[in-house]
Design a protein around this motif. Structure first.
Motif, PDB file in Angstrom:
ATOM      1  N   LEU A 121       0.823  -1.206   0.000  1.00 16.92           N
ATOM      2  CA  LEU A 121       0.000   0.000   0.000  1.00 16.92           C
ATOM      3  C   LEU A 121       0.860   1.259   0.000  1.00 16.92           C
ATOM      4  O   LEU A 121       0.516   2.267  -0.625  1.00 16.92           O
ATOM      5  CB  LEU A 121      -0.931   0.014   1.213  1.00 16.92           C
ATOM      6  N   ALA A 122       1.984   1.201   0.719  1.00 18.13           N
ATOM      7  CA  ALA A 122       2.857   2.375   0.829  1.00 18.13           C
ATOM      8  C   ALA A 122       3.464   2.760  -0.513  1.00 18.13           C
ATOM      9  O   ALA A 122       3.949   3.895  -0.676  1.00 18.13           O
ATOM     10  CB  ALA A 122       3.958   2.109   1.851  1.00 18.13           C
ATOM     11  N   ARG A 123       3.432   1.844  -1.477  1.00 17.46           N
ATOM     12  CA  ARG A 123       3.973   2.157  -2.803  1.00 17.46           C
ATOM     13  C   ARG A 123       3.053   3.094  -3.584  1.00 17.46           C
ATOM     14  O   ARG A 123       3.467   3.692  -4.574  1.00 17.46           O
ATOM     15  CB  ARG A 123       4.207   0.858  -3.582  1.00 17.46           C
ATOM     16  N   PHE A 124       1.800   3.188  -3.132  1.00 15.37           N
ATOM     17  CA  PHE A 124       0.892   4.189  -3.712  1.00 15.37           C
ATOM     18  C   PHE A 124       1.024   5.431  -2.836  1.00 15.37           C
ATOM     19  O   PHE A 124       0.604   5.441  -1.679  1.00 15.37           O
ATOM     20  CB  PHE A 124      -0.547   3.677  -3.711  1.00 15.37           C
ATOM     21  N   SER A 125       1.611   6.483  -3.375  1.00 17.79           N
ATOM     22  CA  SER A 125       1.984   7.630  -2.547  1.00 17.79           C
ATOM     23  C   SER A 125       1.049   8.826  -2.737  1.00 17.79           C
ATOM     24  O   SER A 125       0.549   9.084  -3.836  1.00 17.79           O
ATOM     25  CB  SER A 125       3.423   8.064  -2.843  1.00 17.79           C
ATOM     26  N   ILE A 126       0.797   9.507  -1.617  1.00 19.20           N
ATOM     27  CA  ILE A 126       0.118  10.802  -1.641  1.00 19.20           C
ATOM     28  C   ILE A 126       1.211  11.859  -1.700  1.00 19.20           C
ATOM     29  O   ILE A 126       1.881  12.149  -0.700  1.00 19.20           O
ATOM     30  CB  ILE A 126      -0.756  10.995  -0.387  1.00 19.20           C
ATOM     31  N   ALA A 223      -6.934   2.147   2.026  1.00 13.85           N
ATOM     32  CA  ALA A 223      -7.161   0.930   1.243  1.00 13.85           C
ATOM     33  C   ALA A 223      -7.260   1.281  -0.233  1.00 13.85           C
ATOM     34  O   ALA A 223      -7.498   2.443  -0.605  1.00 13.85           O
ATOM     35  CB  ALA A 223      -8.425   0.218   1.715  1.00 13.85           C
ATOM     36  N   LEU A 224      -7.107   0.256  -1.069  1.00 17.37           N
ATOM     37  CA  LEU A 224      -7.196   0.409  -2.518  1.00 17.37           C
ATOM     38  C   LEU A 224      -8.043  -0.717  -3.112  1.00 17.37           C
ATOM     39  O   LEU A 224      -8.123  -1.803  -2.536  1.00 17.37           O
ATOM     40  CB  LEU A 224      -5.802   0.345  -3.155  1.00 17.37           C
ATOM     41  N   ARG A 225      -8.638  -0.416  -4.250  1.00 16.75           N
ATOM     42  CA  ARG A 225      -9.308  -1.447  -5.037  1.00 16.75           C
ATOM     43  C   ARG A 225      -8.664  -1.502  -6.416  1.00 16.75           C
ATOM     44  O   ARG A 225      -8.269  -0.477  -6.975  1.00 16.75           O
ATOM     45  CB  ARG A 225     -10.806  -1.166  -5.178  1.00 16.75           C
ATOM     46  N   GLY A 226      -8.599  -2.722  -6.951  1.00 21.09           N
ATOM     47  CA  GLY A 226      -7.979  -2.910  -8.253  1.00 21.09           C
ATOM     48  C   GLY A 226      -8.947  -2.678  -9.391  1.00 21.09           C
ATOM     49  O   GLY A 226     -10.101  -2.265  -9.198  1.00 21.09           O
ATOM     50  N   SER A 227      -8.493  -2.970 -10.591  1.00 18.93           N
ATOM     51  CA  SER A 227      -9.318  -2.735 -11.776  1.00 18.93           C
ATOM     52  C   SER A 227     -10.558  -3.619 -11.805  1.00 18.93           C
ATOM     53  O   SER A 227     -11.534  -3.312 -12.495  1.00 18.93           O
ATOM     54  CB  SER A 227      -8.488  -2.978 -13.043  1.00 18.93           C
ATOM     55  N   ASP A 228     -10.528  -4.736 -11.052  1.00 15.09           N
ATOM     56  CA  ASP A 228     -11.699  -5.619 -10.971  1.00 15.09           C
ATOM     57  C   ASP A 228     -12.591  -5.272  -9.784  1.00 15.09           C
ATOM     58  O   ASP A 228     -13.493  -6.042  -9.431  1.00 15.09           O
ATOM     59  CB  ASP A 228     -11.257  -7.081 -10.870  1.00 15.09           C
ATOM     60  N   ASP A 229     -12.328  -4.106  -9.168  1.00 14.93           N
ATOM     61  CA  ASP A 229     -13.104  -3.619  -8.018  1.00 14.93           C
ATOM     62  C   ASP A 229     -12.934  -4.476  -6.766  1.00 14.93           C
ATOM     63  O   ASP A 229     -13.709  -4.356  -5.811  1.00 14.93           O
ATOM     64  CB  ASP A 229     -14.597  -3.501  -8.346  1.00 14.93           C
ATOM     65  N   GLN A 230     -11.918  -5.332  -6.741  1.00 18.94           N
ATOM     66  CA  GLN A 230     -11.647  -6.149  -5.564  1.00 18.94           C
ATOM     67  C   GLN A 230     -10.593  -5.464  -4.681  1.00 18.94           C
ATOM     68  O   GLN A 230      -9.679  -4.810  -5.180  1.00 18.94           O
ATOM     69  CB  GLN A 230     -11.154  -7.537  -5.970  1.00 18.94           C
ATOM     70  N   PRO A 231     -10.719  -5.601  -3.356  1.00 18.79           N
ATOM     71  CA  PRO A 231      -9.725  -4.986  -2.455  1.00 18.79           C
ATOM     72  C   PRO A 231      -8.326  -5.529  -2.711  1.00 18.79           C
ATOM     73  O   PRO A 231      -8.144  -6.714  -3.034  1.00 18.79           O
ATOM     74  CB  PRO A 231     -10.222  -5.387  -1.056  1.00 18.79           C
ATOM     75  N   LEU A 232      -7.351  -4.659  -2.579  1.00 17.69           N
ATOM     76  CA  LEU A 232      -5.944  -5.041  -2.732  1.00 17.69           C
ATOM     77  C   LEU A 232      -5.227  -4.888  -1.396  1.00 17.69           C
ATOM     78  O   LEU A 232      -5.431  -3.903  -0.686  1.00 17.69           O
ATOM     79  CB  LEU A 232      -5.264  -4.158  -3.777  1.00 17.69           C
ATOM     80  N   TRP A 233      -4.397  -5.891  -1.060  1.00 20.46           N
ATOM     81  CA  TRP A 233      -3.509  -5.798   0.105  1.00 20.46           C
ATOM     82  C   TRP A 233      -4.265  -5.349   1.359  1.00 20.46           C
ATOM     83  O   TRP A 233      -3.895  -4.378   2.019  1.00 20.46           O
ATOM     84  CB  TRP A 233      -2.351  -4.829  -0.201  1.00 20.46           C
ATOM     85  N   ASP A 234      -5.323  -6.103   1.661  1.00 20.13           N
ATOM     86  CA  ASP A 234      -6.205  -5.694   2.756  1.00 20.13           C
ATOM     87  C   ASP A 234      -6.159  -6.641   3.957  1.00 20.13           C
ATOM     88  O   ASP A 234      -7.120  -6.727   4.722  1.00 20.13           O
ATOM     89  CB  ASP A 234      -7.646  -5.586   2.259  1.00 20.13           C
ATOM     90  N   SER A 235      -5.058  -7.384   4.110  1.00 21.90           N
ATOM     91  CA  SER A 235      -4.949  -8.264   5.278  1.00 21.90           C
ATOM     92  C   SER A 235      -5.001  -7.432   6.554  1.00 21.90           C
ATOM     93  O   SER A 235      -4.262  -6.462   6.690  1.00 21.90           O
ATOM     94  CB  SER A 235      -3.639  -9.055   5.233  1.00 21.90           C
ATOM     95  N   PRO A 236      -5.868  -7.796   7.501  1.00 16.41           N
ATOM     96  CA  PRO A 236      -5.997  -6.986   8.728  1.00 16.41           C
ATOM     97  C   PRO A 236      -4.788  -7.162   9.636  1.00 16.41           C
ATOM     98  O   PRO A 236      -4.210  -8.250   9.711  1.00 16.41           O
ATOM     99  CB  PRO A 236      -7.268  -7.549   9.379  1.00 16.41           C
ATOM    100  N   PRO A 237      -4.410  -6.115  10.347  1.00  8.34           N
ATOM    101  CA  PRO A 237      -3.317  -6.246  11.323  1.00  8.34           C
ATOM    102  C   PRO A 237      -3.783  -7.037  12.537  1.00  8.34           C
ATOM    103  O   PRO A 237      -4.992  -7.261  12.724  1.00  8.34           O
ATOM    104  CB  PRO A 237      -3.002  -4.792  11.691  1.00  8.34           C
TER     105      PRO A 237
END
Length: 262
Positions: A121-126, A223-237
């Motif tokens: 997730l951190a690779r997607f930067s604000i 959080a992010l969703r991919g092109s298929d509208d599915q959650p990406l990298w959403d494993s809970p801590p």
């Protein structure tokens, strides 16, 4: 161990016989073994009952033991009671250890997966976030969020889940602290940088006219969703309870924890 023919044995054929024989077997043992025998009786008597901690048994009287033990003790000498109880304890401890190790490995894997997902997730930067009020074509003040982002992941992104916090130096409580979704029209491809001007609801916290011009906006990616509208990298801590359990098990089984980390 082979019991001698003259060694008294526990008789559970009736309640009176059980009570008398338990005491008779106990009296036949050397004094230094009687404590082990008492403990062994309790362990055997309670070993088949759920909710009873046989690793920390409480004393029971002869009638309670005889009623609970039933056929488990019939025909046993004092030494056989001690040895059978020892085996029950060893088996129980082995099962408890196996369960603890499975739990440790499960928590280690969950922690590792959550950490890996957070890194992704951190690779997607604000890259930049700015909040301000802008005058609409109709003369009303409208809140605006300017965002610059870069998709450093290897996945196309269709939706972002963000947390926005607006603060100013003179206040300890944020003016705004809200989460919101943003659907990316056309998506954002890997390596792509985009700039957006978002228009939050001016009738909500974002439209508070008291927010000063020097207020600062902090945007956090949740959080992010991919092109298929599915959650990406959403494993809970891990929860606080799971974290505490993991630390305790790591201390208890350091070699297992080390091999899991490797």
């Amino acid at each position: 161990m082979i019991a001698g023919c003259s060694d008294p044995k526990i008789d559970t054929s009736s309640m009176p016989a059980s009570v008398v024989s338990v005491e008779k077997v106990r009296e036949s043992l050397p004094a230094y073994k009687r404590g082990e025998f008492d403990r062994g009786l309790i362990i055997i008597a309670t070993s088949t009952f759920s909710g009873v901690d046989i690793l920390n048994p409480q004393r029971m009287n002869a009638a309670e033991i005889a009623e609970s033990a039933n056929a488990q003790m019939h025909g046993l000498t004092g030494d056989q009671v001690i040895h059978r109880a020892d085996k029950i304890l060893r088996d129980r401890r082995a099962r408890a250890r196996d369960h603890a190790i499975r739990t440790l490995k499960r928590l280690e894997n969950k922690h590792a997966q959550a950490s890996s997902d957070q890194q992704q997730l951190a690779r997607f930067s604000i890259d930049n976030a700015r909040y301000y009020m802008s005058e609409s074509p109709y003369g009303a003040l409208e809140p605006v969020i300017d965002l610059d982002v870069t998709n450093g992941t290897d996945q196309a992104i269709s939706e972002l889940f963000l947390r926005g916090v607006v603060t100013s130096p003179e206040r300890t409580v944020p003016w705004v602290d809200e989460t919101f979704y943003y659907v990316v029209a056309g998506g954002i491809e890997p390596g792509e940088t985009r700039q957006w001007s978002l228009a939050p609801n001016r009738f909500g916290p974002w439209g508070n006219a008291q927010i000063p011009d020097d207020a600062e906006l902090t945007i956090t990616l949740k959080a992010l969703r991919g092109s298929d509208d599915q959650p990406l990298w959403d494993s809970p801590p891990l929860s606080e309870g799971e974290t505490a359990k993991l630390e305790r098990l790591r201390d208890e089984y350091p070699s297992v924890a080390l091999s899991s980390a490797e």
